[in-house]
Design an enzyme around this catalytic site. Sequence first.
Site, PDB file in Angstrom:
ATOM      1  CG  ASP A 171      42.704  -5.351 -11.278  1.00  0.00           C
ATOM      2  OD1 ASP A 171      42.238  -5.447 -12.434  1.00  0.00           O
ATOM      3  OD2 ASP A 171      43.014  -6.338 -10.584  1.00  0.00           O
TER       4      ASP A 171
ATOM      5  NE  ARG B  53      37.535  -7.774 -11.123  1.00  0.00           N
ATOM      6  CZ  ARG B  53      38.513  -7.674 -10.242  1.00  0.00           C
ATOM      7  NH1 ARG B  53      38.311  -8.061  -8.991  1.00  0.00           N
ATOM      8  NH2 ARG B  53      39.684  -7.190 -10.600  1.00  0.00           N
TER       9      ARG B  53
ATOM     10  CG  ASN C 269      47.452  -6.501 -18.911  1.00  0.00           C
ATOM     11  OD1 ASN C 269      47.697  -5.399 -18.416  1.00  0.00           O
ATOM     12  ND2 ASN C 269      46.828  -7.454 -18.214  1.00  0.00           N
TER      13      ASN C 269
HETATM   14  C1  IPE Z   1      47.298  -5.632 -13.366  1.00  0.00           C
HETATM   15  O1  IPE Z   1      45.992  -6.045 -13.475  1.00  0.00           O
HETATM   16  C2  IPE Z   1      47.702  -4.851 -14.571  1.00  0.00           C
HETATM   17  C3  IPE Z   1      47.077  -3.548 -14.723  1.00  0.00           C
HETATM   18  C4  IPE Z   1      46.256  -2.995 -13.882  1.00  0.00           C
HETATM   19  C5  IPE Z   1      47.438  -2.830 -15.905  1.00  0.00           C
HETATM   20  P1  IPE Z   1      45.596  -7.478 -14.053  1.00  0.00           P
HETATM   21  O2  IPE Z   1      44.129  -7.533 -14.039  1.00  0.00           O
HETATM   22  O3  IPE Z   1      46.278  -7.714 -15.352  1.00  0.00           O
HETATM   23  O4  IPE Z   1      46.240  -8.451 -12.967  1.00  0.00           O
HETATM   24  P2  IPE Z   1      45.949  -9.968 -12.611  1.00  0.00           P
HETATM   25  O5  IPE Z   1      45.950 -10.726 -13.906  1.00  0.00           O
HETATM   26  O6  IPE Z   1      44.613 -10.007 -11.953  1.00  0.00           O
HETATM   27  O7  IPE Z   1      47.039 -10.376 -11.681  1.00  0.00           O
HETATM   28  C1  IPE Z   2      42.350  -3.149 -15.240  1.00  0.00           C
HETATM   29  O1  IPE Z   2      41.091  -3.710 -15.298  1.00  0.00           O
HETATM   30  C2  IPE Z   2      42.792  -2.604 -16.560  1.00  0.00           C
HETATM   31  C3  IPE Z   2      43.865  -3.384 -17.196  1.00  0.00           C
HETATM   32  C4  IPE Z   2      44.441  -4.448 -16.723  1.00  0.00           C
HETATM   33  C5  IPE Z   2      44.307  -2.917 -18.490  1.00  0.00           C
HETATM   34  P1  IPE Z   2      40.856  -5.220 -15.752  1.00  0.00           P
HETATM   35  O2  IPE Z   2      40.633  -5.241 -17.219  1.00  0.00           O
HETATM   36  O3  IPE Z   2      41.954  -6.097 -15.277  1.00  0.00           O
HETATM   37  O4  IPE Z   2      39.512  -5.539 -14.990  1.00  0.00           O
HETATM   38  P2  IPE Z   2      39.106  -6.875 -14.257  1.00  0.00           P
HETATM   39  O5  IPE Z   2      40.225  -7.265 -13.340  1.00  0.00           O
HETATM   40  O6  IPE Z   2      38.895  -7.900 -15.331  1.00  0.00           O
HETATM   41  O7  IPE Z   2      37.854  -6.540 -13.522  1.00  0.00           O
HETATM   42 MG    MG Z   3      42.244  -7.167 -13.596  1.00  0.00          MG
END
Ligand code: IPE
Ligand code: IPE
Ligand code: MG
Length: 228
Positions: A16, A20, A64
């Site tokens: 994750d 950001r 997602n």
């Molecule tokens: C979890 O991250 C899913 C993946 C890393 C693929 P998210 O960014 O989707 O999770 P939430 O929405 O913050 O819980």
């Molecule tokens: C994780 O990074 C990747 C996926 C969930 C596919 P994010 O896209 O959730 O990144 P943040 O949480 O917005 O920083």
């Molecule tokens: Mg995320």
Amino acid sequence: MTTPNHGARHVAIIMDGNGRWAKKRLLPRVAGHKAGVEAVRNIVRAAGDMGIEAMTLYAFSSENWKRPEDEVNDLMGLMKRFILSDLDEFAANDVKLKVIGNWRALAPDVVALIENALERTSGNKRTTLAVALNYGAQDELVRAAQAAAATGEISEAAIAAHLDTADMPPLDLLIRTSGEVRLSNFLLWQSAYAELYFTDILWPDFKPADLQAALDHFARRDRRYGGL
Ligand code: IPE
Ligand code: IPE
Ligand code: MG
């Protein structure tokens, strides 16, 4: 004898913080996802070198899909490119690819690509890399319960035998990057007795040394499984 993995056979990561990471650099979110793919490459290689048998990476959750269509398309495109471009690397590093989640519901070209990659890496032995794609633990549990029910036996063993991870070692360590402290519907059954490790590092910045740091923490945990 100490080994780099400290006995951890199966490590899972909620990767994750890509968005950001990009935002901090005033870049579009897709740049974060691209940098995230680079981190995946380095971590998979390192996991093999550390003697980790299995690694499960959360790449795209069943939730997602709520993201803007452009971002979903970017993520699917990166996934396809990763699988295509890294097949040789998987062969060189003896990595067996596995995909968990409801991936058969993805676009036909992605499904075909995955099927080909699964087949081409099926004989590899050193590390299993399970990519969680269109994965949600609640969905997995419903599918496992349905499959178990079809055999006439709903027991812990029967459900476990029908999980997407049934052929993998028990989950030892679950890591989440980016400072969020939640599981976001990932491996809910499998994490019953996994050790959890949360770090503020954003996924594109996560290095093999950070994986080693997580394993070193794991080594100091006292796993009691409800006993003494
Ligand atoms: C979890 O991250 C899913 C993946 C890393 C693929 P998210 O960014 O989707 O999770 P939430 O929405 O913050 O819980
Ligand atoms: C994780 O990074 C990747 C996926 C969930 C596919 P994010 O896209 O959730 O990144 P943040 O949480 O917005 O920083
Ligand atoms: Mg995320």
